[in-house]
Design a protein around this motif. Structure first.
Motif, PDB file in Angstrom:
ATOM      1  N   THR A   1      12.164   8.945  -4.098  1.00  0.00           N
ATOM      2  CA  THR A   1      11.771  10.364  -3.802  1.00  0.00           C
ATOM      3  C   THR A   1       9.986  10.566  -3.707  1.00  0.00           C
ATOM      4  OG1 THR A   1      11.701  11.056  -6.178  1.00  0.00           O
ATOM      5  CG2 THR A   1      13.863  11.284  -5.067  1.00  0.00           C
ATOM      6  N   TYR A   2       9.429   9.444  -3.690  1.00  0.00           N
ATOM      7  CA  TYR A   2       7.861   9.703  -3.684  1.00  0.00           C
ATOM      8  C   TYR A   2       7.631   9.660  -2.283  1.00  0.00           C
ATOM      9  CZ  TYR A   2       3.181   7.946  -3.425  1.00  0.00           C
ATOM     10  OH  TYR A   2       1.704   7.788  -3.044  1.00  0.00           O
ATOM     11  N   GLU A   3       6.677  10.618  -1.931  1.00  0.00           N
ATOM     12  CA  GLU A   3       5.935  10.713  -0.829  1.00  0.00           C
ATOM     13  C   GLU A   3       4.516  10.756  -0.795  1.00  0.00           C
ATOM     14  OE1 GLU A   3       7.590  14.617   1.116  1.00  0.00           O
ATOM     15  OE2 GLU A   3       9.218  14.079   0.679  1.00  0.00           O
ATOM     16  N   TRP A   4       3.839   9.803  -0.163  1.00  0.00           N
ATOM     17  CA  TRP A   4       2.266   9.690  -0.234  1.00  0.00           C
ATOM     18  C   TRP A   4       1.559  10.787   0.620  1.00  0.00           C
ATOM     19  CZ3 TRP A   4      -1.094   8.415   3.687  1.00  0.00           C
ATOM     20  CH2 TRP A   4      -2.562   8.349   3.246  1.00  0.00           C
TER      21      TRP A   4
ATOM     22  N   ALA B   1       0.931  -1.228   0.045  1.00  0.00           N
ATOM     23  CA  ALA B   1       0.061   0.014  -0.031  1.00  0.00           C
ATOM     24  C   ALA B   1       0.855   1.271   0.117  1.00  0.00           C
ATOM     25  CB  ALA B   1      -0.898  -0.158   1.140  1.00  0.00           C
ATOM     26  N   PRO B   2       0.409   2.351  -0.711  1.00  0.00           N
ATOM     27  CA  PRO B   2       1.492   3.476  -0.950  1.00  0.00           C
ATOM     28  C   PRO B   2       1.611   4.314   0.395  1.00  0.00           C
ATOM     29  CG  PRO B   2      -0.825   3.829  -1.629  1.00  0.00           C
ATOM     30  CD  PRO B   2      -0.737   2.440  -1.560  1.00  0.00           C
ATOM     31  N   SER B   3       0.771   4.115   1.302  1.00  0.00           N
ATOM     32  CA  SER B   3       1.133   4.736   2.848  1.00  0.00           C
ATOM     33  C   SER B   3       2.204   4.106   3.680  1.00  0.00           C
ATOM     34  CB  SER B   3      -0.026   4.873   3.552  1.00  0.00           C
ATOM     35  OG  SER B   3      -0.754   3.607   3.635  1.00  0.00           O
ATOM     36  N   THR B   4       2.607   2.709   3.120  1.00  0.00           N
ATOM     37  CA  THR B   4       3.557   2.046   3.832  1.00  0.00           C
ATOM     38  C   THR B   4       5.020   2.565   3.902  1.00  0.00           C
ATOM     39  OG1 THR B   4       2.621   0.102   3.150  1.00  0.00           O
ATOM     40  CG2 THR B   4       4.613  -0.215   3.897  1.00  0.00           C
ATOM     41  N   PRO B   5       5.830   2.920   5.079  1.00  0.00           N
ATOM     42  CA  PRO B   5       6.972   3.404   4.969  1.00  0.00           C
ATOM     43  C   PRO B   5       7.963   2.551   4.213  1.00  0.00           C
ATOM     44  CG  PRO B   5       5.950   3.637   7.086  1.00  0.00           C
ATOM     45  CD  PRO B   5       4.962   2.828   6.181  1.00  0.00           C
ATOM     46  N   ARG B   6       8.958   3.220   3.457  1.00  0.00           N
ATOM     47  CA  ARG B   6       9.877   2.462   2.897  1.00  0.00           C
ATOM     48  C   ARG B   6      11.248   2.033   3.881  1.00  0.00           C
ATOM     49  NH1 ARG B   6      10.422   1.196  -2.199  1.00  0.00           N
ATOM     50  NH2 ARG B   6      12.390   0.950  -1.799  1.00  0.00           N
ATOM     51  N   THR B   7      11.486   0.989   3.852  1.00  0.00           N
ATOM     52  CA  THR B   7      12.514   0.329   4.739  1.00  0.00           C
ATOM     53  C   THR B   7      13.714   0.072   3.946  1.00  0.00           C
ATOM     54  OG1 THR B   7      11.849  -1.981   4.675  1.00  0.00           O
ATOM     55  CG2 THR B   7      10.703  -0.389   6.244  1.00  0.00           C
ATOM     56  N   GLU B   8      13.825  -0.184   2.708  1.00  0.00           N
ATOM     57  CA  GLU B   8      14.951  -0.439   2.028  1.00  0.00           C
ATOM     58  C   GLU B   8      15.825   0.857   1.693  1.00  0.00           C
ATOM     59  OE1 GLU B   8      13.268  -2.427  -1.428  1.00  0.00           O
ATOM     60  OE2 GLU B   8      13.854  -4.332  -0.663  1.00  0.00           O
TER      61      GLU B   8
END
Length: 254
Positions: free
Chosen positions: A178-181, A122-129
């Motif tokens: 660089t995407y920010e939901w 889901a797009p609101s999921t924080p990125r961890t990689e």
């Protein structure tokens, strides 16, 4: 047979099928739209158009796009919404399809009858990689292969080809990293989530898409990893045919 779109090369088309639901496909990072347009052979119930971004394929000489906002603005401008359609996106393509759909709602355009997201949380999921778009070409390609596989065989042995692929993969990862939901109202669009059972993006990550639409979601998991649709194409396309048949044409303008 696949054909470039006559206006600007934004789409690669499968065979024309007037009166059938149009399926707009957004490829994964580094993906070729022709791969998805070829699905037409096993999906006679839809007319497929796959998005081709600048800097690859027949648009190789054009500058790449490196921000999600650029992609959304450009694709939403040319995306045909005059007739009923559905959207399918895999991995980064799922995020692009979602954001383009949100842009269409903001501008009062017809929304898809179905949004089908594949292999992406889901797009609101924080990125961890950790980010990789800044890495040198060899390191970038090695890390992409390690994370997802799917790179053409022998690419590291061909300097010209390696530079070309690294260029658009770097752009795609820059778009992603660089995407920010930004929070907004859930989309009033039926959503189906596809995924591979052996992918690192599991069922829970796919179920989290539920927060981004007004209704329930249909979750479908298949054998295989991140590129499950290559490993089990016939099975996946049968499911996709079923999903698109259930998309009831209608006016979903916001």
């Amino acid at each position: 047979m696949v054909n470039a779109h006559p206006t600007g090369g934004w789409f690669i088309h499968g065979p024309a099928r007037p009166g059938r639901l149009r399926l707009i496909c957004f490829p994964h990072g580094g993906g070729a739209p022709a791969e998805f347009a070829r699905w037409s052979r096993r999906l006679p119930g839809v007319e497929i158009s796959a998005v081709q971004l600048p800097g690859r394929g027949s648009r190789l000489s054009e500058p790449v796009l490196t921000r999600m906002g650029e992609v959304v603005a450009e694709v939403a401008e040319v995306l045909p919404t005059d007739a009923p359609y559905a959207v399918f996106g895999h991995s980064l393509g799922a995020l692009m399809g979602y954001e383009v759909t949100r842009q269409l709602r903001r501008t009062g355009r017809r929304l898809p009858e179905q949004l089908i997201v594949s292999g992406f949380p889901a797009p609101s999921t924080p990125r961890t990689e950790p980010p990789i778009h800044h890495l040198p070409d060899d390191d970038l390609l090695t890390e992409v292969a390690h994370r997802h596989g799917g790179l053409p065989t022998g690419i590291l042995d061909d300097p010209e080809r390696k530079a070309t692929v690294a260029r658009y993969l770097r752009a795609d990862y820059q778009i992603l990293e660089t995407y920010e939901w930004r929070a907004d109202a859930p989309l009033p669009v039926p959503l189906t989530a596809f995924g591979g059972r052996e992918d690192t993006i599991g069922a829970d990550a796919l179920r989290a898409w539920r927060a981004h639409v007004t209704g329930e979601i249909d979750l479908r998991c298949f054998p295989g990893g991140h590129f499950y649709f290559r490993q089990h194409q016939a099975m996946v396309l049968r499911a996709l045919a079923t999903v698109t048949r259930t998309a009831v044409p209608g006016d979903r303008a916001a």
